[in-house]
Write a protein that holds these residues in place. Structure first.
Motif, PDB file in Angstrom:
ATOM      1  N   MET A  29       0.826  -1.187   0.000  1.00  9.15           N
ATOM      2  CA  MET A  29       0.000   0.000   0.000  1.00  9.15           C
ATOM      3  C   MET A  29       0.873   1.255   0.000  1.00  9.15           C
ATOM      4  O   MET A  29       2.056   1.209   0.319  1.00  9.15           O
ATOM      5  N   THR A  30       0.278   2.406  -0.331  1.00 10.31           N
ATOM      6  CA  THR A  30       1.047   3.631  -0.546  1.00 10.31           C
ATOM      7  C   THR A  30       1.102   4.536   0.667  1.00 10.31           C
ATOM      8  O   THR A  30       1.836   5.533   0.654  1.00 10.31           O
ATOM      9  N   GLY A  31       0.319   4.253   1.703  1.00 11.22           N
ATOM     10  CA  GLY A  31       0.282   5.153   2.849  1.00 11.22           C
ATOM     11  C   GLY A  31      -0.451   6.444   2.550  1.00 11.22           C
ATOM     12  O   GLY A  31      -0.166   7.494   3.143  1.00 11.22           O
ATOM     13  N   LEU A  32      -1.424   6.397   1.654  1.00 12.57           N
ATOM     14  CA  LEU A  32      -2.157   7.578   1.212  1.00 12.57           C
ATOM     15  C   LEU A  32      -2.812   8.318   2.375  1.00 12.57           C
ATOM     16  O   LEU A  32      -2.973   9.541   2.332  1.00 12.57           O
ATOM     17  N   CYS A  33      -3.208   7.599   3.416  1.00  9.08           N
ATOM     18  CA  CYS A  33      -3.923   8.213   4.536  1.00  9.08           C
ATOM     19  C   CYS A  33      -3.135   8.159   5.844  1.00  9.08           C
ATOM     20  O   CYS A  33      -3.724   8.257   6.931  1.00  9.08           O
ATOM     21  N   THR A  34      -1.837   8.014   5.758  1.00  7.03           N
ATOM     22  CA  THR A  34      -1.013   7.983   6.960  1.00  7.03           C
ATOM     23  C   THR A  34      -1.208   9.260   7.769  1.00  7.03           C
ATOM     24  O   THR A  34      -1.147  10.372   7.225  1.00  7.03           O
ATOM     25  N   GLY A  35      -1.478   9.096   9.057  1.00  8.23           N
ATOM     26  CA  GLY A  35      -1.680  10.225   9.945  1.00  8.23           C
ATOM     27  C   GLY A  35      -3.107  10.712  10.027  1.00  8.23           C
ATOM     28  O   GLY A  35      -3.441  11.540  10.886  1.00  8.23           O
ATOM     29  N   ARG A  36      -3.994  10.216   9.167  1.00  2.00           N
ATOM     30  CA  ARG A  36      -5.382  10.661   9.193  1.00  2.00           C
ATOM     31  C   ARG A  36      -6.210   9.777  10.117  1.00  2.00           C
ATOM     32  O   ARG A  36      -5.909   8.594  10.310  1.00  2.00           O
ATOM     33  N   VAL A  37      -7.254  10.367  10.676  1.00  2.68           N
ATOM     34  CA  VAL A  37      -8.203   9.648  11.516  1.00  2.68           C
ATOM     35  C   VAL A  37      -9.541   9.633  10.799  1.00  2.68           C
ATOM     36  O   VAL A  37     -10.067  10.691  10.414  1.00  2.68           O
ATOM     37  N   VAL A  38     -10.083   8.451  10.622  1.00  2.22           N
ATOM     38  CA  VAL A  38     -11.271   8.253   9.797  1.00  2.22           C
ATOM     39  C   VAL A  38     -12.357   7.563  10.624  1.00  2.22           C
ATOM     40  O   VAL A  38     -12.092   6.544  11.263  1.00  2.22           O
ATOM     41  N   ALA A  39     -13.557   8.103  10.609  1.00  2.00           N
ATOM     42  CA  ALA A  39     -14.710   7.462  11.237  1.00  2.00           C
ATOM     43  C   ALA A  39     -15.614   6.907  10.147  1.00  2.00           C
ATOM     44  O   ALA A  39     -15.967   7.627   9.206  1.00  2.00           O
ATOM     45  N   VAL A  40     -15.979   5.642  10.265  1.00  4.98           N
ATOM     46  CA  VAL A  40     -16.838   4.980   9.281  1.00  4.98           C
ATOM     47  C   VAL A  40     -18.053   4.425  10.008  1.00  4.98           C
ATOM     48  O   VAL A  40     -17.916   3.604  10.923  1.00  4.98           O
ATOM     49  N   THR A  41     -19.248   4.843   9.610  1.00  2.41           N
ATOM     50  CA  THR A  41     -20.459   4.308  10.222  1.00  2.41           C
ATOM     51  C   THR A  41     -20.905   3.053   9.481  1.00  2.41           C
ATOM     52  O   THR A  41     -20.664   2.902   8.282  1.00  2.41           O
ATOM     53  N   ALA A  87      -5.391   0.018   5.840  1.00  4.57           N
ATOM     54  CA  ALA A  87      -4.285  -0.462   5.019  1.00  4.57           C
ATOM     55  C   ALA A  87      -3.476   0.689   4.423  1.00  4.57           C
ATOM     56  O   ALA A  87      -2.297   0.517   4.112  1.00  4.57           O
ATOM     57  N   GLU A  88      -4.107   1.857   4.292  1.00  6.32           N
ATOM     58  CA  GLU A  88      -3.410   3.033   3.763  1.00  6.32           C
ATOM     59  C   GLU A  88      -2.898   3.936   4.884  1.00  6.32           C
ATOM     60  O   GLU A  88      -2.548   5.091   4.635  1.00  6.32           O
ATOM     61  N   GLY A  89      -2.874   3.411   6.126  1.00  4.25           N
ATOM     62  CA  GLY A  89      -2.227   4.126   7.210  1.00  4.25           C
ATOM     63  C   GLY A  89      -3.121   4.916   8.128  1.00  4.25           C
ATOM     64  O   GLY A  89      -2.630   5.546   9.083  1.00  4.25           O
ATOM     65  N   ALA A  90      -4.442   4.927   7.881  1.00  4.44           N
ATOM     66  CA  ALA A  90      -5.344   5.698   8.729  1.00  4.44           C
ATOM     67  C   ALA A  90      -5.634   4.980  10.041  1.00  4.44           C
ATOM     68  O   ALA A  90      -5.605   3.747  10.112  1.00  4.44           O
ATOM     69  N   LYS A  91      -5.926   5.754  11.064  1.00  3.78           N
ATOM     70  CA  LYS A  91      -6.503   5.238  12.297  1.00  3.78           C
ATOM     71  C   LYS A  91      -8.013   5.325  12.142  1.00  3.78           C
ATOM     72  O   LYS A  91      -8.534   6.340  11.678  1.00  3.78           O
ATOM     73  N   VAL A  92      -8.739   4.265  12.522  1.00  3.30           N
ATOM     74  CA  VAL A  92     -10.144   4.154  12.148  1.00  3.30           C
ATOM     75  C   VAL A  92     -11.043   4.009  13.373  1.00  3.30           C
ATOM     76  O   VAL A  92     -10.781   3.178  14.257  1.00  3.30           O
ATOM     77  N   SER A 119      -8.925  11.115   1.433  1.00  4.44           N
ATOM     78  CA  SER A 119      -7.531  11.510   1.628  1.00  4.44           C
ATOM     79  C   SER A 119      -7.335  12.975   1.270  1.00  4.44           C
ATOM     80  O   SER A 119      -8.187  13.608   0.630  1.00  4.44           O
ATOM     81  N   ALA A 120      -6.178  13.511   1.634  1.00  4.36           N
ATOM     82  CA  ALA A 120      -5.848  14.885   1.282  1.00  4.36           C
ATOM     83  C   ALA A 120      -5.660  15.053  -0.224  1.00  4.36           C
ATOM     84  O   ALA A 120      -5.736  16.165  -0.746  1.00  4.36           O
ATOM     85  N   ALA A 121      -5.450  13.951  -0.945  1.00  3.94           N
ATOM     86  CA  ALA A 121      -5.215  14.019  -2.391  1.00  3.94           C
ATOM     87  C   ALA A 121      -6.434  14.497  -3.171  1.00  3.94           C
ATOM     88  O   ALA A 121      -6.312  14.937  -4.310  1.00  3.94           O
ATOM     89  N   SER A 122      -7.624  14.423  -2.569  1.00  6.86           N
ATOM     90  CA  SER A 122      -8.856  14.814  -3.271  1.00  6.86           C
ATOM     91  C   SER A 122      -9.212  16.278  -3.018  1.00  6.86           C
ATOM     92  O   SER A 122     -10.388  16.658  -3.089  1.00  6.86           O
ATOM     93  N   ALA A 123      -8.215  17.123  -2.773  1.00  8.76           N
ATOM     94  CA  ALA A 123      -8.437  18.505  -2.335  1.00  8.76           C
ATOM     95  C   ALA A 123      -9.358  19.298  -3.249  1.00  8.76           C
ATOM     96  O   ALA A 123     -10.139  20.125  -2.787  1.00  8.76           O
ATOM     97  N   GLY A 124      -9.312  19.091  -4.551  1.00  6.00           N
ATOM     98  CA  GLY A 124     -10.101  19.903  -5.461  1.00  6.00           C
ATOM     99  C   GLY A 124     -11.474  19.348  -5.787  1.00  6.00           C
ATOM    100  O   GLY A 124     -12.183  19.902  -6.634  1.00  6.00           O
ATOM    101  N   VAL A 125     -11.869  18.280  -5.122  1.00  7.33           N
ATOM    102  CA  VAL A 125     -13.105  17.583  -5.480  1.00  7.33           C
ATOM    103  C   VAL A 125     -14.135  17.768  -4.376  1.00  7.33           C
ATOM    104  O   VAL A 125     -13.917  17.354  -3.233  1.00  7.33           O
TER     105      VAL A 125
END
Length: 302
Positions: free
Chosen positions: A1-13, A29-34, A241-247
């Motif tokens: 995996m690429t670590g696209l979300c390393t350092g991010r905290v994600v809540a999923v319902t 798998a991309e580094g997020a805490k969930v 992820s932060a990569a979707s900044a313009g969307v």
């Protein structure tokens, strides 16, 4: 995996099973805490157990990730607030909210009880609004304090919400409402660093494997399993992820290996008399405009 979300905290319902579980595992798998939310209810929303949420947490931890279970009812103000609070108390931040929880109570309209209407609208539509409200309040406070976040919200609509689905008037109405809520939230929250999008997924879950059994069956010959819920999660992870900044303010269909940007209501053929129509004139004009317009896509099950 690429670590696209390393350092991010994600809540999923609704992350104990199906799409929500797949999203939670993919983010981890991309580094997020969930933060894994699930009430553990049955397909119709009854019952409840902490088991499914904890099972997803255990899977993430066994794979070397970091996750915490949340079993509060996100259709209540206290439950939705505690979801955000769990992220902040456990990890000190919240970066992404994935609204996914839901269940079905399918009936034809003439047989649809008011309680079944209310229950499905509550879990899908109110269950999107309340977590979004509490997360947005936190992000607004952060922005006003000079800490503008790179926050993301991914809402879960459905083809039923875009086209309608026979026998699912309550579900279709809720999922259509989620699209409108997404558009409003994207416009209102952009100034605070929040990007809000929606997906309309097609995948094998408890809600689809019986209703659409013919198309949801997994292949037994090793071919690509187009209906596996894991196929939807890569887009969700990228949007989170932060990569979707313009969307923001967009709706995507995701199914198998296909991603489609959905284009909603747009003006079609029009006529302007410059004065009030008579009923007969309005009818004649409407028929002419309909003859020029693109025909609507059929309702699911029609």
């Amino acid at each position: 995996m690429t670590g696209l979300c390393t350092g991010r905290v994600v809540a999923v319902t609704g992350a104990g099973r199906g799409l929500g579980r797949a999203h939670a595992l993919a983010f981890a798998a991309e580094g997020a805490k969930v933060v894994v939310n699930d009430l553990g209810v049955g397909l119709d929303g009854t019952g409840g157990t902490a088991g499914p949420a904890q099972q997803t947490v255990d899977e993430i931890r066994e794979s070397g990730g970091d996750a915490v279970a949340h079993t509060g009812d996100i259709t209540t103000a206290d439950g939705a607030a505690s979801l955000v609070r769990t992220a902040l108390d456990t990890y000190g931040r919240l970066d992404t909210l994935v609204n996914n929880a839901g269940f079905l109570r399918d009936r034809m309209l003439v047989n649809l009880d008011e309680d079944d209407w209310d229950a499905v609208l509550r879990v899908h539509l109110k269950g999107h609004f309340l977590p979004l409200k509490h997360a947005a309040a936190h992000w607004r406070a952060e922005a006003k304090a000079g800490r503008t976040p790179e926050a993301r919200v991914i809402n879960t609509s459905s083809g039923a919400g875009l086209l309608g689905s026979v026998g699912q008037g309550n579900y279709s109405a809720a999922k259509a409402g989620i699209v409108a809520l997404t558009l409003v939230a994207a416009a209102e929250l952009r100034r605070y660093g929040v990007r809000v999008n929606a997906i309309a997924p097609a995948a094998r879950t408890r809600m689809t494997e019986r209703t659409f059994a013919d198309t949801m069956t997994a292949p037994d010959d090793g071919d690509f399993d187009a209906m596996a819920p894991e196929n939807v999660s890569p887009l969700v992870v990228w949007l989170g992820s932060a990569a979707s900044a313009g969307v923001t303010g967009r709706v995507f269909e995701a199914e198998g290996g296909r991603i489609t940007v959905m284009e909603g209501w747009r003006p079609g053929p029009t006529a302007d008399k410059g004065a009030r129509w008579s009923p007969a004139e309005a009818g004649e004009t409407a028929l002419k405009l309909l003859a020029e317009a693109e025909p609507p896509r059929p309702v699911y099950g029609a």
